[in-house]
Design an enzyme around this catalytic site. Structure first.
Site, PDB file in Angstrom:
ATOM      1  N   THR A 147       0.803  -1.220   0.000  1.00 47.29           N
ATOM      2  CA  THR A 147       0.000   0.000   0.000  1.00 47.29           C
ATOM      3  C   THR A 147       0.829   1.260   0.000  1.00 47.29           C
ATOM      4  OG1 THR A 147      -1.502  -1.228   1.344  1.00 47.29           O
ATOM      5  CG2 THR A 147      -1.714   1.111   1.489  1.00 47.29           C
ATOM      6  N   ASP A 181      -4.154   4.547  -1.306  1.00 48.96           N
ATOM      7  CA  ASP A 181      -4.412   4.046  -2.664  1.00 48.96           C
ATOM      8  C   ASP A 181      -5.470   2.944  -2.548  1.00 48.96           C
ATOM      9  OD1 ASP A 181      -2.577   1.199  -3.425  1.00 48.96           O
ATOM     10  OD2 ASP A 181      -2.567   2.119  -1.448  1.00 48.96           O
ATOM     11  N   ARG A 220      -5.249  -0.437  -4.147  1.00 48.33           N
ATOM     12  CA  ARG A 220      -4.902  -1.747  -4.735  1.00 48.33           C
ATOM     13  C   ARG A 220      -4.631  -2.756  -3.630  1.00 48.33           C
ATOM     14  NH1 ARG A 220      -0.043  -2.284  -9.034  1.00 48.33           N
ATOM     15  NH2 ARG A 220      -1.621  -1.419 -10.377  1.00 48.33           N
ATOM     16  N   LYS A 274      -9.222   1.375   2.001  1.00 42.23           N
ATOM     17  CA  LYS A 274      -8.229   1.218   3.060  1.00 42.23           C
ATOM     18  C   LYS A 274      -8.396   2.222   4.186  1.00 42.23           C
ATOM     19  CE  LYS A 274      -5.063  -0.578  -0.303  1.00 42.23           C
ATOM     20  NZ  LYS A 274      -3.754  -0.589  -0.916  1.00 42.23           N
ATOM     21  N   GLY A 308      -0.434  -3.429   5.291  1.00 38.52           N
ATOM     22  CA  GLY A 308      -0.012  -4.722   5.819  1.00 38.52           C
ATOM     23  C   GLY A 308      -1.011  -5.785   5.429  1.00 38.52           C
ATOM     24  N   SER A 342       4.297  -0.068   1.440  1.00 40.41           N
ATOM     25  CA  SER A 342       5.422  -0.281   0.531  1.00 40.41           C
ATOM     26  C   SER A 342       5.751   0.991  -0.251  1.00 40.41           C
ATOM     27  CB  SER A 342       5.116  -1.428  -0.429  1.00 40.41           C
ATOM     28  OG  SER A 342       3.905  -1.164  -1.102  1.00 40.41           O
ATOM     29  N   ASP A 350       5.494   2.593  -7.086  1.00 42.49           N
ATOM     30  CA  ASP A 350       5.572   1.372  -6.304  1.00 42.49           C
ATOM     31  C   ASP A 350       4.669   0.314  -6.931  1.00 42.49           C
ATOM     32  OD1 ASP A 350       4.080   0.254  -3.291  1.00 42.49           O
ATOM     33  OD2 ASP A 350       5.987  -0.413  -4.129  1.00 42.49           O
ATOM     34  N   SER A 397       1.311  -0.610  -5.010  1.00 41.90           N
ATOM     35  CA  SER A 397       0.213   0.355  -4.881  1.00 41.90           C
ATOM     36  C   SER A 397      -0.296   0.704  -6.261  1.00 41.90           C
ATOM     37  CB  SER A 397       0.701   1.640  -4.212  1.00 41.90           C
ATOM     38  OG  SER A 397       1.454   1.339  -3.083  1.00 41.90           O
TER      39      SER A 397
END
Lengths: 358, 179
Positions: free
Chosen positions: A125, A141, A143, A157, A171, A253, A290, A293
């Site tokens: 994330t 985000d 995903r 999220k 996580g 991440s 990233d 994400s």
């Protein structure tokens, strides 16, 4: 001797009785006691299966006059010990490792046949938060990944904790979901008990103490933000239970990409639009740089008097529109001849099952 | 090497245990914060029981008890320091669950780089300003050499008159040889 009254449905006696009897009670139309027991054509009131005849236990049934809602109460008399009505064993504190042996067995069985057990879904994330003049802006985000595959292109999220507190989670998806729900529930009870709007510091304490208790095995990295009577607050909470109270935080991440944006453009006491733009840009940096994400940007703006849950705030990755189509128009293939044949079907069996759809 | 990043470059590692007792955290942040929170709570009750400010030794003992009991599970070292009426200013180390009173104490990953400096620079009965210089020099040297240390310096001075907290920002740090 204990009696057990069951309405329609399945009843399961616990294992302590040494006789596992699965009983199915069928609903009957309104009849009197005598009629129900004497009518041979009526569907069986009870079906006994997997009972041990040699155990000396007897299950006797008797019908009771039905009530006005056209159902039948069945009284089941079982001789012998019976502990409780609950199916599960009452857990007596601490962790239960009962399923470990079973899980190990399942895993070896599966791998022998070439299958793999499903792994925990992580959110890979980018989440972040920033404190501005009137409150807090949280961003995330959308995903969710399962290994190298995107499991959910538009997951939420940013979780609700209380009317004035929201929490972003990175996580393991299940861990963040369940942890935030648990603390939200406890905080609501706490708030009713104190008679006050909950404070962000309280939510922080509850979360950190729970995560520390599980020594990092609950993989929930959270960004907690809200506005209470003492002002706007922002915390970042790590899976092992440490917390940091800061004016701007990022997690997940994509946190390094987002933090780069924050470190460049953060200012104290920003205006709402400026703060929203900054958070949007930070999440966008995570989305585009990233792999874990992606998709859209969700925002949550929390101020003293209102919450703006903007989902989605920015559709950064809208699916493209096809410019052409390979579909053929009707009539492209010419029809030469047409013949219709009636199939001879006869009705063999007709079963009508009445349902009470009231 | 695993992914490592600085998640908080301005973390205040000095935790208040009571008005006259503070502790310095090192090791796992989660473990250290948890211990400090527990001792904060216990010391609160203790000082209400005793009807006054707690002894620094009492606070240090509480930290030591937890550190010793959970020695295998935890990775945290807390240095407890403060001022009380009976013994004045005190510093206690609680590494590994041992309680030692020391004239000065250093801990954490960066402490290994400054053992030589603190041993040579420490003098008995320094003034407050001398102590400030001693501490900021030592920390600055460690921050220069240790990869896990850096950012700003938080300093807390505890005397009979009270507690004062100070932050030394990056550009105000004492400068040493740094090619």
């Amino acid at each position: 001797m204990e009696t057990l009254i069951m309405r329609q449905g399945f009843g399961v006696l616990p294992a302590q009785t040494e006789t596992l009897a699965v009983l199915q009670v069928k609903r009957l139309p309104l009849r009197s006691y005598n009629e129900a027991s004497r009518d041979p054509k009526s569907t069986p009131l009870l079906r006994r299966c997997s009972t041990d005849p040699g155990s000396g236990r007897v299950a006797r049934t008797s019908g009771i006059a039905g009530s006005s809602d056209a159902s039948v109460h069945v009284k089941l008399i079982v001789r012998g010990k019976m502990a409780s009505l609950s199916v599960c064993q009452q857990s007596c504190g601490g962790f239960s490792f009962e399923n470990c042996k079973r899980n190990a067995l399942l895993e070896s069985e599966f791998s022998k046949q070439g299958h793999y057990l499903p792994s925990a879904r992580k959110t890979g994330t980018t989440i972040c938060g920033v404190v501005y003049k009137d409150g807090v802006v949280l961003g995330a985000d959308t995903r969710a990944t399962e290994g190298m595959v995107v499991a959910d292109k538009n997951c939420a999220k940013i979780h609700y904790i209380s009317p004035n507190i929201y929490c972003c989670g990175a996580g393991t998806a299940a861990d963040t979901e369940m942890t935030t729900q648990l603390i939200s529930s406890n905080l609501e009870l706490h708030s009713l008990s104190t008679g006050r709007l909950p404070r962000v510091a309280t939510a922080n304490r509850m979360l950190k103490q729970m995560l520390f208790r599980y020594q990092g095995y609950i993989g929930a990295a959270l960004v907690l933000g809200g506005v209470d009577c003492t002002g706007p607050h922002l915390y970042s909470i790590y899976p092992h239970g440490s917390t940091d109270k800061l004016p701007y935080v990022t997690m997940g991440s994509g946190s390094l990409a987002a933090m780069a944006v924050f470190e460049d453009r953060y200012k104290e006491d920003m205006e709402e639009e400026e703060a929203k733009q900054l958070v949007r840009d930070a999440i966008a940096a995570g989305i585009f740089n990233d792999l874990g994400s992606g998709s859209n940007v969700d925002l949550c703006v929390i101020t003293k008097n209102k919450i703006d849950y903007l989902r989605p705030h920015d559709l950064a990755n809208k699916k493209g529109v096809r410019s052409g189509s390979y579909k053929y128009k009707r009539g492209t293939t010419g029809v030469v001849t047409k013949s219709v044949t009636q199939l001879d079907l006869e009705v063999i069996d007709e079963v009508v099952q009445t349902m009470d759809t009231s | 090497m695993g992914k490592q990043s600085v998640v908080n470059r301005v973390m205040n590692k000095l935790s208040r245990l009571h008005d006259n007792v503070f502790c310095a955290l090192s090791g796992s942040a989660a473990d250290a914060q948890a211990v400090a929170d527990i001792v904060d709570y216990q010391l609160d009750l203790h000082s209400i029981d005793m009807g006054g400010l707690p002894l620094v030794k009492a606070a240090a003992n509480m930290v030591k008890d937890i550190s010793y009991k959970y020695k295998e599970e935890m990775v945290a070292h807390l240095i407890v320091a403060g001022w009380d009426k009976s013994k004045g200013g005190q510093v206690y180390g609680t590494l590994g669950g041992m309680l030692t009173r020391q004239p000065f104490a250093v801990g954490g990953s960066g402490s290994t780089y400054i053992y030589g400096y603190v041993d040579s620079a420490y003098k008995k009965n320094m003034t407050k300003d001398d102590c400030h210089k001693f501490v900021s020099n030592a920390l600055s040297l460690a921050m220069n050499r240790d990869g896990s240390s850096g950012g700003v310096i938080y300093m807390v001075t505890i005397t009979d008159k009270g507690t004062e907290e100070k932050v030394i920002l990056g550009n105000e740090l004492p400068q040493f040889f740094d090619d």
